[in-house]
Design a protein around this motif. Structure first.
Motif, PDB file in Angstrom:
ATOM      1  N   MET A   1       0.833  -1.206   0.000  1.00 27.83           N
ATOM      2  CA  MET A   1       0.000   0.000   0.000  1.00 27.83           C
ATOM      3  C   MET A   1       0.867   1.255   0.000  1.00 27.83           C
ATOM      4  N   PHE A   2       1.901   1.230   0.807  1.00 28.94           N
ATOM      5  CA  PHE A   2       2.660   2.464   0.929  1.00 28.94           C
ATOM      6  C   PHE A   2       3.924   2.474   0.083  1.00 28.94           C
ATOM      7  N   ARG A  36      -2.936   2.827 -11.431  1.00 28.75           N
ATOM      8  CA  ARG A  36      -3.210   2.788  -9.989  1.00 28.75           C
ATOM      9  C   ARG A  36      -2.018   3.293  -9.179  1.00 28.75           C
ATOM     10  N   VAL A  39      -2.224   7.010  -9.309  1.00 32.30           N
ATOM     11  CA  VAL A  39      -3.311   7.507  -8.466  1.00 32.30           C
ATOM     12  C   VAL A  39      -2.939   7.377  -6.989  1.00 32.30           C
ATOM     13  N   ASP A  40      -2.300   6.281  -6.654  1.00 33.76           N
ATOM     14  CA  ASP A  40      -1.836   6.097  -5.287  1.00 33.76           C
ATOM     15  C   ASP A  40      -0.806   7.147  -4.914  1.00 33.76           C
ATOM     16  N   ARG A 254       4.527  11.124  -2.429  1.00 38.03           N
ATOM     17  CA  ARG A 254       4.963  10.719  -3.751  1.00 38.03           C
ATOM     18  C   ARG A 254       4.822  11.850  -4.754  1.00 38.03           C
TER      19      ARG A 254
ATOM     20  N   GLU B  64      -6.924   1.169  -2.616  1.00 42.35           N
ATOM     21  CA  GLU B  64      -7.228  -0.055  -1.871  1.00 42.35           C
ATOM     22  C   GLU B  64      -8.673  -0.095  -1.370  1.00 42.35           C
ATOM     23  N   GLN B 251      -3.139  10.497  -0.316  1.00 41.54           N
ATOM     24  CA  GLN B 251      -2.871   9.194   0.276  1.00 41.54           C
ATOM     25  C   GLN B 251      -1.784   9.248   1.348  1.00 41.54           C
TER      26      GLN B 251
END
Lengths: 444, 324
Positions: A1-2, A36, A39-40, A254, B64, B251
């Motif tokens: 996730m990170f 993705r 986007v993350d 990021r 997620e 995020q």
């Protein structure tokens, strides 16, 4: 996730590895994965989609090349597209004018006041300007005090009027004050505001009309999410700003907001700000940023940072000392200080290509260096000049004095010894830089 | 209809209205999009789900959590054989409500409710610029109005004029403050604040700390130390470690929650600047992935615009007027 963007892209590319050629089928998951990942990383969804569509198109068009693996090919395409998205050359910053005026705008907490002082420091020290800061944040408690404190720190005068709630008038008076007192650069700090706050948006438009700045900058937190696009757009519609400032880039964000903003409003990012120290302001180089996002490091910035700290005269003396095997703890402490002046060690290592991923979990926090410093600082001047003096009982004292164990002191002294010998050999080949690599403290 | 019938509103109507206003941007963009999405469609197909993904992701819900929600919707669609687009809205609402209400505290915190211990110590942490000091000012205002004796501690001795800023708030609200010179040891300020709170028989003490990015090891260690020092005055202090998050953060908010929890065992969250963002979706992501309750939300500039977070009311506000 990170995982950061780079890691995610690496994973996405892995799926392509071992595939003979890029086809509609095998690229589909990769493209989705890239999207993705973007986007993350807080890149706006629509932009990420647009971006991956372009990447896909290019990739399919190039499937005929057989010499490179599809994975490598994708990396190159993504990298090229990303660089293009970030904008070509770095943008100029206009400091011509009598006085030249910079107006800052942005949301609450984006870092305007800190940036104002950093910019003042930059223009003063690097561009030799006579800088005046003008405090127009009349709303947030102690905002004016904050600017005064920072102004004192960097030796720049701050113009303010604590009695007034009229930011437009303060701005005008500030310019007048600059003109009559020989300042050729004015930086106007304003209150944070929401784009939907009509009253405050009108206020900043009025300030802009009143002072006609050469540069109006939109200051934005690099950690901003999907909304970055809307905010950047809304401010641009009202202010038609010249450029964007990206703050708090020393975090582990990021930084996808940077991509989104550039893409949406088409205005260049002119500065990036990374830290609370006054000298942690950098000009924004789109290519470097794109490379950094892709985990290719930021070698150019690293070299420039090193050059800034490099004192030729000192270096020559040092070289002489080394060749005579006279390099002592004082010199070492000095070297340590120079490295630390360049910034956080972890930040520096992060700029080295390929290091991005490895160092994130590594604890080379500056504490390691503090330990070494503590040991050296516990030595007598005599000991510092003559490392040979350090016998058992002296070492015991050093351990106590510096809060380390005797083993740690022994280890350090041993490493220092080895380094000294190595350095002597190195001088024949030349270059401090190589020798620095053997420095203790940089081990895992 | 749905699981919402079980809820009784605990806010009075006025507060609810304010909340709805504060969330106006999120609601109109988030649910307006969903309404447009299902309009003119008969069934929930892959295209609708794709668009749903886009809507959720662009609201900062995060990849997620978005995929979780979509998966659930897909399952429901599959098991119910046929789901009309009319039902989609309700379905999504159900899913989000479930997400938000899982491990919800038994009842929302309340400014009026008696505090479990005396003095109750709150330590406030967060990255730079999220609104820690402002939140403290507003908290002090609310707790004081609820008849509690409040003491503030200005342990942000680093950022220029941070102490002045909190001092102005303490004057505005009319509560005492413990402060030292800029650059003094923040842990000692925290220590003395708790001491002063004990001596003055205060109900509550709130300790401000300097904003710090969660990836700076030294600064996070300092936070751990500040926390530890407080427990020397009062064994369980701080009773609450409040992490302040900016709602417009993307995020990275999740990483912040993770790292601050590591350093200080965060027990509650405050989400600020919700009025300014169309993307309050980060709330969903955090509710989904952390067991830390959101306790306060900031929905405006005025002192009253800090509210105790009520999940039921929050979901209601998100959905009010959002029928197909």
């Amino acid at each position: 996730m990170f995982d950061n963007l780079t890691d995610r892209l690496e994973d996405a590319f892995k799926k392509l590895k071992g595939q003979g050629r890029i086809t509609d089928v095998n690229i589909a998951t990769t493209v989705k994965e890239i999207r993705r990942a973007l986007v993350d990383a807080d890149v706006n969804y629509k932009i990420a989609k647009d971006f991956t569509d372009r990447v896909k198109e290019k990739a399919l068009g190039e499937k005929v090349i057989k010499a490179v693996s599809p994975g490598q090919l994708m990396v190159k395409i993504v990298q090229d597209e990303l660089a293009e998205l970030m904008g070509g050359e770095s943008a100029d910053f206009n400091i011509k004018g009598e006085p030249a005026v910079v107006l800052l705008s942005g949301l609450q907490g984006s870092g305007k006041t800190t940036f104002a002082a950093k910019l003042a420091n930059y223009l003063k020290t690097k561009k030799s300007k006579q800088v005046l800061l003008v405090a127009c944040d009349v709303y947030r408690p102690a905002a004016i005090d904050q600017l005064h404190v920072l102004g004192d720190q960097i030796g720049v005068e701050v113009f303010s009027d604590k009695e007034s709630k009229d930011a437009v008038t303060i701005a005008k008076q500030g310019i007048a004050h600059a003109k009559s007192n020989g300042f050729n650069q004015v930086i106007i700090d304003t209150a944070g505001r929401l784009a939907i706050d009509e009253t405050l948006m009108n206020e900043i438009s009025s300030i802009k009309q009143a002072v006609r700045p050469q540069e109006t900058l939109f200051v934005v937190d690099a950690m901003t999410g999907q909304d970055a696009v809307n905010t950047a757009k809304a401010f641009n519609e009202r202010l038609d700003y010249e450029g964007v400032v990206l703050t708090k880039l020393d975090g582990d964000t990021r930084g996808g907001a940077a991509l989104s903003i550039k893409y949406t409003v088409g205005k260049p990012i002119k500065f990036v700000s990374r830290g609370e120290k006054m000298d942690t302001l950098d000009i924004f180089y789109p290519e470097r940023m794109a490379q950094r996002i892709l985990g290719m490091g930021d070698v150019v910035s690293l070299v420039e940072k090193a050059q800034e700290q490099y004192d030729e005269e000192k270096a020559r003396k040092l070289q002489k000392k080394i060749s005579k095997n006279k390099f002592d703890f004082n010199d070492f402490l000095d070297q340590l200080g120079q490295i630390r002046k360049m910034g956080n060690i972890k930040d520096l290592l992060g700029m080295i290509p390929g290091m991005g991923k490895q160092i994130r979990d590594l604890d080379i926090d500056d504490a390691q260096f503090s330990k070494i410093e503590a040991i050296i600082l516990s030595m007598t001047p005599e000991e510092r000049e003559n490392p040979e003096l350090l016998n058992g009982s002296r070492r015991k004292r050093l351990a106590k004095g510096s809060g380390n164990t005797i083993t740690e002191v022994n280890q350090f002294v041993k490493q220092f010894d080895q380094m000294r010998k190595m350095m002597k050999q190195m001088t024949k080949m030349g270059g401090m830089a190589k020798a620095m690599r053997g420095m203790p403290g940089l081990k895992r | 209809m749905g699981i919402f019938d079980r809820f009784t509103r605990q806010n009075d109507e006025q507060e609810q209205k304010k909340l709805e206003e504060g969330l106006e941007k999120t609601r109109t963009s988030f649910f307006g999009k969903i309404n447009r999405l299902v309009r003119g469609k008969d069934t929930v197909d892959a295209e609708v789900l794709d668009q749903l993904e886009e809507i959720l992701v662009t609201s900062d819900v995060g990849v997620e959590t978005t995929l979780d929600i979509i998966e659930h919707v897909e399952e429901r669609v599959a098991s119910d054989q046929y789901v009309s687009t009319k039902e989609l809205n309700r379905l999504i609402r159900d899913e989000i409500a479930k997400l938000m209400l899982e491990d919800a505290p038994e009842r929302p915190a309340d400014f009026d409710a008696p505090l479990p211990t005396k003095p109750y110590v709150i330590m406030v942490v967060g990255v730079n610029g999220v609104g820690k000091t402002t939140t403290i000012g507003k908290l002090a205002h609310h707790y004081k109005n609820a008849g509690k004796k409040v003491i503030l501690g200005a342990a942000d001795t680093f950022r220029a004029a941070a102490v002045d800023q909190l001092t102005i708030w303490s004057e505005r609200v009319g509560v005492d403050i413990v402060k030292k010179d800029m650059g003094s040891d923040p842990a000692s300020v925290a220590f003395e604040t708790v001491q002063a709170a004990v001596a003055a028989d205060a109900d509550l003490c709130i300790v401000d700390t300097a904003g710090r990015l969660h990836n700076k090891v030294n600064l996070m260690n300092e936070l751990t130390k500040i926390k530890k020092v407080m427990s020397k005055v009062h064994p369980d202090a701080p009773h609450e470690v409040l992490l302040v998050l900016d709602a417009s953060t993307g995020q990275n908010a999740l990483e912040q929650a993770k790292q601050f929890t590591k350093a200080t065992e965060v027990t509650a969250l405050a989400l600020t600047k919700l009025d300014g963002t169309a993307k309050g979706g980060v709330v969903l992501g955090i509710a989904d992935q952390f067991k830390i309750p959101i306790k306060y939300i900031g929905i405006g500039e005025r002192m009253e615009d800090l509210q105790v977070f009520n999940r039921e009311a929050f979901v209601d506000a998100l959905f009010s007027g959002a029928t197909v």
